[in-house]
Design an enzyme around this catalytic site. Sequence first.
Site, short mmCIF file in Angstrom:
data_model
loop_
_atom_site.label_atom_id
_atom_site.label_comp_id
_atom_site.label_asym_id
_atom_site.label_seq_id
_atom_site.Cartn_x
_atom_site.Cartn_y
_atom_site.Cartn_z
CB ILE A 6 22.56 -2.15 -17.31
CG1 ILE A 6 23.49 -1.73 -16.63
CG2 ILE A 6 22.83 -3.42 -16.35
CD1 ILE A 6 24.74 -1.51 -17.17
N GLY A 7 20.46 -3.82 -19.39
CA GLY A 7 19.71 -5.53 -19.75
C GLY A 7 18.95 -5.17 -20.26
CD GLU A 33 23.55 0.21 -9.09
OE1 GLU A 33 22.40 0.59 -9.50
OE2 GLU A 33 23.88 -0.31 -8.18
CG HIS A 58 19.20 3.48 -8.34
ND1 HIS A 58 19.81 3.86 -9.13
CD2 HIS A 58 18.74 2.59 -8.02
CE1 HIS A 58 20.28 2.26 -8.84
NE2 HIS A 58 19.20 1.77 -8.52
CB CYS A 64 23.71 -3.50 -7.77
SG CYS A 64 22.69 -4.09 -8.61
CG HIS A 98 25.42 -4.72 -13.53
ND1 HIS A 98 25.46 -3.51 -13.45
CD2 HIS A 98 24.71 -4.22 -12.30
CE1 HIS A 98 25.70 -2.52 -12.76
NE2 HIS A 98 24.47 -2.95 -12.16
CD GLU A 111 -1.66 -2.50 1.93
OE1 GLU A 111 -2.41 -3.35 2.17
OE2 GLU A 111 -0.45 -2.14 1.94
CD GLU A 164 16.18 -8.40 -18.47
OE1 GLU A 164 15.87 -8.07 -17.67
OE2 GLU A 164 17.77 -8.08 -18.88
#
Length: 753
Positions: free
Chosen positions: A431-432, A665, A694, A643, A641, A17, A484
């Site tokens: 990256i994909g 990253e 992000h 993160c 890759h 929620e 993807e």
Amino acid sequence: MVKSYVTGFARIGEQRELKKVLENFWSGKVNAEEVQTTAKMLKTRHWNYQKDAGIDLISSNDFSFYDLMLDMIFALGVIPTRFAKFSGQQLYFAMARGADSAVAMEMTKWFNTNYHYIVPELNANSKFSLNSEKIIAEYNEAKANGIKTKINLIGPITFLALSKTTDDSCAFAHLDSVLEQYTKLLNEISKLDSEVVVQFDEPIFVTDKGDSLVDKIAPVYEKLTSVKGIKVIFMTYFEHALKAVNEVVKTKIYGLGLDFIWGEKNLAALEILAKSDVVLFAGVVDGRNVWKSNIDKKVELVKDIASKLGGKDFYIGSSCSLLHVPYTLKYENKLNSEIKSWLSFGVEKLSEIAIITKLVNDEKLNEKEVEIYTENKASANSRSNSSLIHDEAVAKRVANLTKFERDMSFDERIKVQKQTLNYGILPTTTIGSFPQTSEVRQVRNAFKKGLISKDAYEIDIKKYIDDCVKFQEECGLDVLVHGEPERNDMVEYFGEQIKGYAFSENGWVQSYGSRCVKPPLLFGDVSRPKPMTVEWISYAQSKTDKIMKGMLTGPVTILNWSFVRDDKPRAEIAKQLALCIYDEIADLQDAGIKIIQVDEAAFKEGYPLRAENIPAYEKFSVDCFKLSVASARPETQIHTHMCYSEFNDIIKTIEAMDADVISIETARSGNELLKIFKAVGYKQEVGPGVYDIHSPRVPSVQEQVEQIKALLEVLPKEQLWINPDCGLKTRKWEEVKPSLKNMTEAVKIVRSL
């Protein structure tokens, strides 16, 4: 006498929620008042779940609109100057997500979990100013609901230890200033009731870095415990904190939290605690995994703790915050009933804690608790004997392994690849993943529910791939991806096609902000019955003359981002997963795919928090990655890759993985992460993120030109790939398209210089 507590509770909502209302707020569909209404409803529900289960000590201030570390930054008033023009809620979310020209604050993993926190940003001139409004309001809100809570705060030592400085100054130079604000806060809290329990989370002390900070415990907590009317709990979790124990018992701290699930060595601290006035808060129910506690064994553990404490009263509860597990099993209607009987999510763990507490105290269970306890015994027996778990063929294949790595060294491979792949200087890729639009999700869900045919589903997925390929060609990217659209999650998608996995319908766990993941449940021996990605990657390759990357998730990331069976060593499970990827790479090569990316996004987060345990983890992790790509021919280029990670301490391990190209990253942390690659003479090719995915902001051409130039100051152009810093799944097309167009234009400009 034993009482119960919960370290902290999740906040995203049992049906996400909070996620939904936040994303509607960010997109302008709802106002701030509606966000507050949802938050109030969730907090009340969560407190009542704990109260109804019989938990004695419940938390407030474990709720957050984004992240508890960000809340602490906000409460201490240490705001980076680039956000000076913002205020209130706008400021809070600008710090987390970025806004206009203000780049978002850095984000990284919370110890060795998949949860991300906002990194406090300090410099020598940082000023602090207390804002206690949220903390005080939440305590009063719980009290109005008839629940007197403990107040959860990030501890001051952990806060500074996890902070970064932008001018190479020492974060602990601010210790006195930070303590001044914490003391002011405690003085305000002390006015709320005759006595208030405050839990200071100090998990830094379960790390080797924390061991070097133990001399700060006594002076810091001498000040904090001097505030009258406050009972201080010093809470640790995720590992043992033996060195900290020796210092805590010298102070006036009321309680000490220790994790007896992930820090078994904490048992050695009991003799010390038995001789002190400090009350133990024992984490005995796993807050990081989803398998039912064996209640009888937990009772034995708690009685053993009680014996070693010499009859002292203490508390038992979760090993860490229940933030790290899904909310409740009550919405799980499709799980295999036997597998479901082995599971315990957040709400169910509350009952386990309460029942264990009663059994240790020789108190009578109520009717519902008797039912849960009876089911628990049956579950323990079922799980130890189930035919669903063991696969003799898998065990035999692992035992007979002979090939564990590629046939040719990197220096030899890269020459072959440069010739066959024919890519130039500063090759560009992503990256994909591309944006998961509502239309794509609806198509996937409709097919999953049987509302549309396979043919209709494939038509829509192929159209999305066609559009992705067309855009990438128009944009000028060198190495393409298929986007993807068929994948829900980078681990769940593969887990759905691997034997030995099960899947929840609503097992969501917060990763950061409104971002949630639904980790699959790895319950038994794993194997790959058939190819998992070949059909879609081959289709995408048929639509372009450019190179199409195959996209796979690596064995260590699949392991670390799953809820993994706890009846078998993780190293053995990772080896089984590696063989699934090994087979998939072999099939992709045979289908003509020339570059294959094996993502190990969670490689670093799986690291043990204690140096003594790192060599074993590194060995099985590197061995399993090399095993997973061992079927790749020399001309097949293997990318990986990773993160947000600190690479300084693991760069040699990354090198040992022997991937041909690694993308990382770095956008929120400048080039600090990249410098270590130069320092060690890293030979393989590197794709540092040139912009932060992000954040919703679109980086300009010039901004990316400057970023690429900065990268070239660290590594030579022959070694660099240019890409965003992570997958684009969570972004919108209106952000992605201009960002990537600006990126490729920036590369053209730099190539021409």
